[in-house]
Design a protein around this motif. Structure first.
Motif, PDB file in Angstrom:
ATOM      1  N   TRP A  56      -4.189  -4.675  10.474  1.00 18.85           N
ATOM      2  CA  TRP A  56      -4.870  -3.412  10.152  1.00 18.85           C
ATOM      3  C   TRP A  56      -3.860  -2.271  10.074  1.00 18.85           C
ATOM      4  O   TRP A  56      -3.905  -1.459   9.149  1.00 18.85           O
ATOM      5  CB  TRP A  56      -5.934  -3.110  11.206  1.00 18.85           C
ATOM      6  N   PHE A  57      -2.960  -2.211  11.051  1.00 15.25           N
ATOM      7  CA  PHE A  57      -1.950  -1.152  11.043  1.00 15.25           C
ATOM      8  C   PHE A  57      -1.117  -1.213   9.766  1.00 15.25           C
ATOM      9  O   PHE A  57      -0.906  -0.194   9.112  1.00 15.25           O
ATOM     10  CB  PHE A  57      -1.042  -1.267  12.274  1.00 15.25           C
ATOM     11  N   SER A 109       0.043   1.883   4.178  1.00 10.35           N
ATOM     12  CA  SER A 109      -0.199   1.690   2.744  1.00 10.35           C
ATOM     13  C   SER A 109       0.414   2.790   1.883  1.00 10.35           C
ATOM     14  O   SER A 109       0.804   2.530   0.752  1.00 10.35           O
ATOM     15  CB  SER A 109      -1.693   1.587   2.470  1.00 10.35           C
ATOM     16  N   GLN A 110       0.505   3.999   2.391  1.00 12.06           N
ATOM     17  CA  GLN A 110       1.047   5.112   1.612  1.00 12.06           C
ATOM     18  C   GLN A 110       2.532   5.343   1.865  1.00 12.06           C
ATOM     19  O   GLN A 110       3.113   6.267   1.313  1.00 12.06           O
ATOM     20  CB  GLN A 110       0.270   6.395   1.930  1.00 12.06           C
ATOM     21  N   ARG A 111       3.140   4.527   2.699  1.00 11.54           N
ATOM     22  CA  ARG A 111       4.564   4.678   3.008  1.00 11.54           C
ATOM     23  C   ARG A 111       5.414   3.958   1.963  1.00 11.54           C
ATOM     24  O   ARG A 111       4.940   3.093   1.237  1.00 11.54           O
ATOM     25  CB  ARG A 111       4.878   4.102   4.393  1.00 11.54           C
ATOM     26  N   SER A 112       6.672   4.291   1.947  1.00 11.01           N
ATOM     27  CA  SER A 112       7.592   3.647   1.012  1.00 11.01           C
ATOM     28  C   SER A 112       7.801   2.194   1.405  1.00 11.01           C
ATOM     29  O   SER A 112       7.526   1.787   2.539  1.00 11.01           O
ATOM     30  CB  SER A 112       8.938   4.373   1.010  1.00 11.01           C
TER      31      SER A 112
END
Length: 91
Positions: free
Chosen positions: A55-56, A62-65
């Motif tokens: 989940w993490f 998900s929006q990180r590089s």
């Protein structure tokens, strides 16, 4: 009265590398712990299941590089090694 969980002590046996690398892993592990505790009320890594860490990775990263997700995955591998589990994640 309970003491807060000491992530540095928990990871002490598996942390290697330079001082900066060890500090990055500790900082990331504490963030992972905080996010899982907020969402799932699981305060320590001993209480985590694979689904909590998945989940993490899926929702918080998900929006990180791609590079940031990779470094968090390395920290999660350290956590899994310390917990003696065989969690496998694909980015």
């Amino acid at each position: 009265m309970s003491k807060s969980f000491d992530m540095e002590l928990f990871l002490a046996g598996v942390l290697t590398g330079s001082h900066a690398t060890r500090q990055r892993h500790l900082r990331q592990a504490k963030l992972i712990q905080t996010e899982i505790a907020k969402r799932w009320q699981r305060e320590t890594p001993w209480a985590w299941q694979r689904k909590h860490v998945a989940w993490f990775l899926e929702h918080r990263m998900s929006q990180r590089s791609e590079a940031a997700r990779y470094y968090y995955l390395l920290t999660i591998r350290l956590l899994a090694r310390r917990l003696e589990t065989s969690w496998i994640f694909n980015l």
